[in-house]
Design a protein around this motif. Structure first.
Motif, PDB file in Angstrom:
ATOM      1  N   UNK A   1       0.835  -1.196   0.000  1.00 57.01           N
ATOM      2  CA  UNK A   1       0.000   0.000   0.000  1.00 57.01           C
ATOM      3  C   UNK A   1       0.869   1.244   0.000  1.00 57.01           C
ATOM      4  N   UNK A   2       0.468   2.236  -0.780  1.00 63.36           N
ATOM      5  CA  UNK A   2       1.101   3.547  -0.811  1.00 63.36           C
ATOM      6  C   UNK A   2       0.050   4.554  -0.383  1.00 63.36           C
ATOM      7  N   UNK A   3       0.320   5.259   0.699  1.00 62.48           N
ATOM      8  CA  UNK A   3      -0.571   6.297   1.190  1.00 62.48           C
ATOM      9  C   UNK A   3       0.158   7.627   1.141  1.00 62.48           C
TER      10      UNK A   3
ATOM     11  N   UNK B   1      -3.407   3.838  -2.406  1.00 66.58           N
ATOM     12  CA  UNK B   1      -3.184   3.001  -3.588  1.00 66.58           C
ATOM     13  C   UNK B   1      -2.695   1.627  -3.178  1.00 66.58           C
ATOM     14  N   UNK B   2      -2.949   0.643  -4.040  1.00 67.20           N
ATOM     15  CA  UNK B   2      -2.582  -0.745  -3.751  1.00 67.20           C
ATOM     16  C   UNK B   2      -1.781  -1.314  -4.919  1.00 67.20           C
ATOM     17  N   UNK B   3      -0.821  -2.173  -4.566  1.00 74.05           N
ATOM     18  CA  UNK B   3       0.060  -2.821  -5.532  1.00 74.05           C
ATOM     19  C   UNK B   3       0.180  -4.293  -5.172  1.00 74.05           C
ATOM     20  N   UNK B   4       0.458  -5.111  -6.170  1.00 69.40           N
ATOM     21  CA  UNK B   4       0.669  -6.525  -5.868  1.00 69.40           C
ATOM     22  C   UNK B   4       2.115  -6.784  -5.444  1.00 69.40           C
TER      23      UNK B   4
ATOM     24  N   UNK C   1       4.563  10.438   2.462  1.00 70.94           N
ATOM     25  CA  UNK C   1       4.216   9.162   1.839  1.00 70.94           C
ATOM     26  C   UNK C   1       4.660   8.027   2.730  1.00 70.94           C
ATOM     27  N   UNK C   2       3.911   6.930   2.653  1.00 73.38           N
ATOM     28  CA  UNK C   2       4.285   5.719   3.370  1.00 73.38           C
ATOM     29  C   UNK C   2       3.947   4.519   2.507  1.00 73.38           C
ATOM     30  N   UNK C   3       4.843   3.532   2.533  1.00 73.58           N
ATOM     31  CA  UNK C   3       4.621   2.255   1.859  1.00 73.58           C
ATOM     32  C   UNK C   3       4.702   1.175   2.930  1.00 73.58           C
ATOM     33  N   UNK C   4       3.731   0.275   2.909  1.00 68.08           N
ATOM     34  CA  UNK C   4       3.755  -0.841   3.852  1.00 68.08           C
ATOM     35  C   UNK C   4       3.215  -2.076   3.141  1.00 68.08           C
ATOM     36  N   UNK C   5       3.735  -3.225   3.504  1.00 67.70           N
ATOM     37  CA  UNK C   5       3.391  -4.475   2.825  1.00 67.70           C
ATOM     38  C   UNK C   5       2.922  -5.515   3.831  1.00 67.70           C
ATOM     39  N   UNK C   6       1.928  -6.287   3.438  1.00 68.56           N
ATOM     40  CA  UNK C   6       1.441  -7.377   4.271  1.00 68.56           C
ATOM     41  C   UNK C   6       0.057  -7.797   3.831  1.00 68.56           C
ATOM     42  N   UNK C   7      -0.518  -8.692   4.591  1.00 71.36           N
ATOM     43  CA  UNK C   7      -1.852  -9.194   4.272  1.00 71.36           C
ATOM     44  C   UNK C   7      -2.912  -8.231   4.790  1.00 71.36           C
ATOM     45  N   UNK C   8      -3.940  -8.039   3.968  1.00 73.02           N
ATOM     46  CA  UNK C   8      -5.053  -7.183   4.354  1.00 73.02           C
ATOM     47  C   UNK C   8      -6.352  -7.850   3.921  1.00 73.02           C
TER      48      UNK C   8
END
Length: 118
Positions: A3-5, A56-59, A90-97
């Protein structure tokens, strides 16, 4: 998922000082973020989340980071349509949602929002 916020820094003050310019600046900000997200295979879910933020969302995490870097570069060095040039967090974080009706929820999204606030 990754996710990019994003969020515009000090937007309340900027709205009070230059409301017409700020409206155009937010539209420009949203366009820059949207182009960067799209060019790296992501999808902007909320062009105006709360106030002037984007979500925003990315794979893939590397695509989210690349989009953030491209957007930061464009926002800092590109031409702006108005004299107002707000800073962007800006922040990018990755994981299950959890995905529900095209939106994402859960601790990963909450952490991304908290990171963006820092």
């Amino acid at each position: 998922m990754s996710f990019l916020l994003t969020d515009i820094v000090g937007s309340t003050r900027l709205w009070q000082q230059a409301p017409v310019d700020m409206d155009r600046a937010i539209a420009h900000h949203q366009d820059v973020i949207g182009r960067s997200v799209q060019s790296h295979g992501g999808m902007m879910l909320k062009p105006r989340g709360e106030g002037d933020s984007t979500f925003s969302v990315f794979s893939r995490a590397r695509d989210a980071v690349a989009a953030a870097l491209d957007a930061q570069h464009e926002l800092r060095s590109g031409a702006w349509p108005v004299p107002v040039r707000p800073a962007t967090r800006m922040a990018v974080h990755t994981g299950e949602a959890v995905e529900r009706d095209g939106d994402y929820f859960g601790p990963v999204v909450n952490r991304a929002a908290r990171l963006r606030s820092v």
